[in-house]
Design a protein around this motif. Structure first.
Motif, PDB file in Angstrom:
ATOM      1  N   SER A 174       0.930  -1.126   0.117  1.00 26.95           N
ATOM      2  CA  SER A 174      -0.082   0.049   0.084  1.00 26.95           C
ATOM      3  C   SER A 174       0.920   1.401  -0.114  1.00 26.95           C
ATOM      4  O   SER A 174       2.105   1.195   0.366  1.00 26.95           O
ATOM      5  N   GLY A 175       0.339   2.304  -0.210  1.00 25.21           N
ATOM      6  CA  GLY A 175       0.868   3.677  -0.190  1.00 25.21           C
ATOM      7  C   GLY A 175       1.651   3.864   1.052  1.00 25.21           C
ATOM      8  O   GLY A 175       2.839   4.423   1.021  1.00 25.21           O
ATOM      9  N   THR A 176       0.973   3.649   2.079  1.00 25.16           N
ATOM     10  CA  THR A 176       1.504   3.882   3.274  1.00 25.16           C
ATOM     11  C   THR A 176       2.653   2.850   3.566  1.00 25.16           C
ATOM     12  O   THR A 176       3.419   3.558   4.308  1.00 25.16           O
ATOM     13  N   GLU A 177       2.588   1.809   3.218  1.00 25.79           N
ATOM     14  CA  GLU A 177       3.719   0.859   3.534  1.00 25.79           C
ATOM     15  C   GLU A 177       5.030   1.345   2.757  1.00 25.79           C
ATOM     16  O   GLU A 177       6.058   1.241   3.246  1.00 25.79           O
ATOM     17  N   LEU A 178       4.637   1.782   1.470  1.00 28.38           N
ATOM     18  CA  LEU A 178       5.778   2.369   0.602  1.00 28.38           C
ATOM     19  C   LEU A 178       6.452   3.553   1.284  1.00 28.38           C
ATOM     20  O   LEU A 178       7.545   3.943   1.260  1.00 28.38           O
ATOM     21  N   THR A 179       5.570   4.321   1.850  1.00 30.10           N
ATOM     22  CA  THR A 179       6.130   5.582   2.325  1.00 30.10           C
ATOM     23  C   THR A 179       6.840   5.222   3.502  1.00 30.10           C
ATOM     24  O   THR A 179       8.139   6.027   3.540  1.00 30.10           O
TER      25      THR A 179
END
Lengths: 128, 669
Positions: A63-68
């Motif tokens: 997810s975007g959060t994980e990537l961030t």
């Protein structure tokens, strides 16, 4: 243009929105590279030359959060803007520099990008 | 002269000539003359007649006069019968004595002097008559004495029976009866009921005599205080000669619970009018007293209940009304008892009144919710249970106010519905927002595209504008989120214009004239979406309140530090619409309060107030009726904010739910 020399990594699993977002950002004068997943994005970051990451939040796999979180750990100097179609700010989204709703339109997105870049020491003229 | 009973005169002579001469001599006496020719014949007559005088010849053949006299004297009936001997032969003294000894009374010698004979016979006849009268009188007397004695005996018997009856009555009477036989209280007779009441054994002395009292096994109390013996009602009445009314006495017995008596006493007088004792009656009121205690207890219990409890007759006329009912309905019992509750409480049944009555008659009870009005005119809903009283002449009713509960349940249902809607909205938002972004970006790319001619560019512009509206709608109706983590400078007048732009069509359609007076741009620090939410709400309400047109006034002005509110921005939104009832006014800012029935969520003003309070501001309203109509004004005040403070409260936890569910809103605000 003032935004020349700035490369934005645009991450989204859906191709059409990804492409359109890329075109819009290019029209604003940014260099844009794209990735269809978090994994691809991390590979591109490894190659270097990325000024800012603009990632979708909801993606299969990472997810975007994980990537961030990974970016903030490995490339702390690289700002991240999360983009989402949901109206609720997802858990953990505060780790990104900005959280922007997709419905806000391109101008708000540009404004967010410009602000984040400014915050990270990139000096450029505000383009309206 | 014959004015008396004829006496029988027996004349005995063997010579008929003599008998005839005697008859002639004695005839004038008027007595009954019986003739006998011999002693034997004479005896025969004696047996058949009550003879007063026997006139007999001494010398007769066979049985002479003396022999006849002897025979007569031997017979008890004739011992006293007078005998007059007539003799020509025996005239000696000896003969006379002999004559007397044989019981004769007199002699007459021959020759007979008629006057003498007549006189003697007359005396004896008279004597006999008198004797007979005396005897009759005596007999009569004896008879009367006997009759009288019989009468006395009979009345004595009757008296005994009466006494026995009274005794029996006294013993079977359920009322305790005691008789005090002396003035000292030594002898007291009590019936079975009284000994039973006092807990004494049958035959136990009830005497109040000092010597006997030691054995008394019970104690008498009046109003909780021990009653001295000389003051017990019997003795008191005997002492004073006064009648005593109903005294309530408590009898403490050696075993078992105390008994309660109602006592009365009356003095008894002797024939001289002196008090000789007294009689008392004692009624057992223990059962009644217990019942009274029980009733009092139950009544107190009913008063403790928070439910409204009432008893009414079949026509609805109220008989009982507890404290709970007074509290619930606001009617005091003295105002409402005796009146018909249906008309006073304006009861509305969930079904036909006749159906309720029929069920009550058939099953003896009914339960359901009723809508009623309090004295203040508030409509309330009560959970009602009715039961037909045993005997069927009254209805018992218990009503519990469930207005609040229903409202809460309703609110919960709405909340749940909203939460569900929120979840759906979230999903839809995502599904719509993704393509929306792509289209928005497409139109952005089309904007000023060199390959487009003027006309195509105009079309693209129209498309982009309408798309902006779609984006706006998804933002406003599907939820809201904070685009920025930091408060920014917001111009209230710009914000209002943005909102008005959305309302323009509706206002035009509804004939609403706008009166806009911005004396300031109304700059505050805050989150635009939140503030937009507030004013969208207020303006939306105002527009909705004017379905038939009117004026919408929007004023923005700044207040200085010197005003009571302090420095800040004031925004007033006034409409000439339907106004706000005083009744609704106090609920206006409550959650889930709505006058729009199915249209509104009832959360708008509540959320708005929450947002404004967060900014340290206030929201007030006034609704006034004027000759021309009604004017409703909402005034919002936003102070010049302490930026730091707002920022801290503005940074919200990430789990904050942005969909306006009750839970989310209360977290967020």
């Amino acid at each position: 243009m003032a935004s020349e020399g700035i490369t934005i990594l645009c991450v989204d699993d859906e191709q059409v929105p990804r492409t359109l977002r890329k075109l819009v950002l290019q029209k604003q004068g940014y260099n844009v590279v794209t990735a269809a997943s978090g994994k691809e994005a991390l590979a591109l970051l490894d190659e270097g030359g990325i000024t800012l990451v603009l990632s979708d939040q909801l993606m299969p796999g990472m997810s975007g959060t994980e990537l961030t979180k990974i970016i903030k750990a490995d490339w702390p100097a690289t700002p991240v803007i999360l983009l989402s179609g949901v109206n609720e700010m997802p858990e953990g989204a505060t780790c990104a520099d900005r959280f922007v709703s997709k419905v806000e339109g391109p101008e708000i997105l540009f404004q967010a990008v410009a602000e984040v870049l400014q915050e990270h020491g990139y000096i450029f003229e505000k383009n309206t | 002269m014959i004015d008396h009973d004829q006496a029988n005169i027996l004349m005995v002579d063997d010579q008929p000539g003599k008998l005839v001469s005697y008859e002639a001599i004695l005839g004038p006496l008027g007595e009954n003359l019986i003739k006998a020719r011999s002693a034997r014949e004479a005896l025969d007559h004696l047996l058949h007649h009550d003879v007063a005088v026997v006139l007999m010849d001494v010398s007769m053949p066979e049985i002479d006069g003396f022999e006849l006299a002897d025979m007569m004297r031997q017979h008890p009936r004739f011992q006293k019968t007078a005998i007059i001997f007539i003799s020509a032969v025996h005239l000696t003294d000896l003969d006379r004595i002999k004559g007397y000894q044989s019981g004769a009374v007199d002699y007459i010698s021959v020759p007979v002097v008629p006057e003498l004979l007549r006189a003697k016979v007359s005396v004896f006849s008279e004597l006999h008559r008198k004797t007979r009268q005396l005897q009759r009188l005596n007999l009569d007397l004896e008879k009367r004495v006997e009759e009288r004695t019989e009468q006395l005996r009979k009345s004595e018997e009757q008296l005994q029976e009466r006494v026995a009856e009274l005794e029996a009555i006294m013993q079977v009477l359920p009322v305790g009866v005691a008789v005090l036989q002396d003035r000292e209280g030594r002898v007291i007779t009590a019936n079975a009921a009284l000994t039973n009441l006092l807990g004494a054994m049958p035959g136990e002395a009830l005497s109040t005599d000092v010597n006997a009292i030691k054995s008394a096994s019970f104690e008498i109390y009046e109003k909780g205080r021990r009653l001295e013996n000389e003051n017990n009602p019997l003795l008191q009445s005997a002492r004073t000669g006064q009648q005593l009314g109903s005294l309530e006495l408590e009898i403490r017995r050696p075993h078992g619970d105390p008994a309660y008596l109602l006592a009365s006493a009356s003095p008894l007088f002797d024939h001289t009018g002196k008090v000789r004792g007294s009689v008392g009656a004692f009624i057992d009121v223990t059962g009644r007293k217990h019942l009274e205690d029980l009733l009092r207890e139950r009544a107190e219990l009913l008063e403790l209940a928070t439910e409204a409890i009432m008893v009414r007759d079949l026509n609805g006329v109220l008989r009982y009304w507890n404290a709970g009912a007074e509290a619930l309905y606001g009617w005091r019992r003295e105002e409402i008892i005796g009146k018909s509750i249906h008309s006073i409480l304006q009861t509305r049944f969930p079904m036909g009144f006749l159906t309720v009555q029929a069920e009550l008659a058939r099953t003896g009870s009914w339960s359901g919710n009723l809508t009623q009005f309090t004295r203040e005119g508030h409509e309330i809903v009560v959970a009602c249970r009715k039961a037909l009283k045993a005997g069927g002449d009254a209805i018992l009713e218990i009503n519990r106010d469930i207005t609040g509960q229903l409202r809460a349940e309703d609110a919960l249902r709405k909340t749940e519905r909203l939460a569900a809607m929120g979840r759906v909205a979230g999903i839809i938002a995502h599904e719509i927002n993704n393509p929306l972004e792509a289209i928005t970006n497409t139109f952005y790319l089309l904007r000023d595209h060199p390959s487009l001619d003027e006309e195509a560019r105009y079309y693209a512009q129209l498309g982009e504008e309408e798309l902006r509206r779609v984006a706006h709608i998804t933002r406003q109706t599907l939820g809201f989120y904070r685009e920025s983590k930091r408060p920014v400078e917001v111009s209230i007048s710009a914000l209002l214009d943005e909102i008005l732009e959305l309302q323009t069509r509706r206002m035009e359609f509804k004939n609403i004239v706008l009166d806009k007076r911005y004396r300031s741009s109304g700059s505050v620090h805050g989150f635009p979406v939140e503030l937009k939410q507030v004013f969208l709400n207020l303006i939306g309400n105002a527009v909705q309140a004017m379905p038939d047109g009117g004026r919408l006034h929007l004023h923005v002005f700044e207040t200085s530090r010197r005003t009571s509110q302090g420095a800040g921005v004031c925004i007033s939104i006034c409409d000439t619409g339907t106004g706000i009832d005083a009744e609704h006014a106090k609920h206006l800012f409550e959650p889930f309060f709505t006058t729009k029935a199915t249209k509104g969520t009832g959360l708008g003003l509540w959320i708005s107030k929450g947002i404004i309070q967060k900014y340290g501001g206030s929201i007030r309203f006034r609704s006034v009726s004027l000759a021309g109509g009604k004017i409703t004004c909402f005034q919002v005040f936003l102070p010049n904010t302490d930026l730091e403070k707002l920022e801290i409260s503005g940074i919200v936890p990430s789990e904050e739910v942005r969909v306006p569910t009750a839970a989310g809103v209360s977290n967020g605000l």
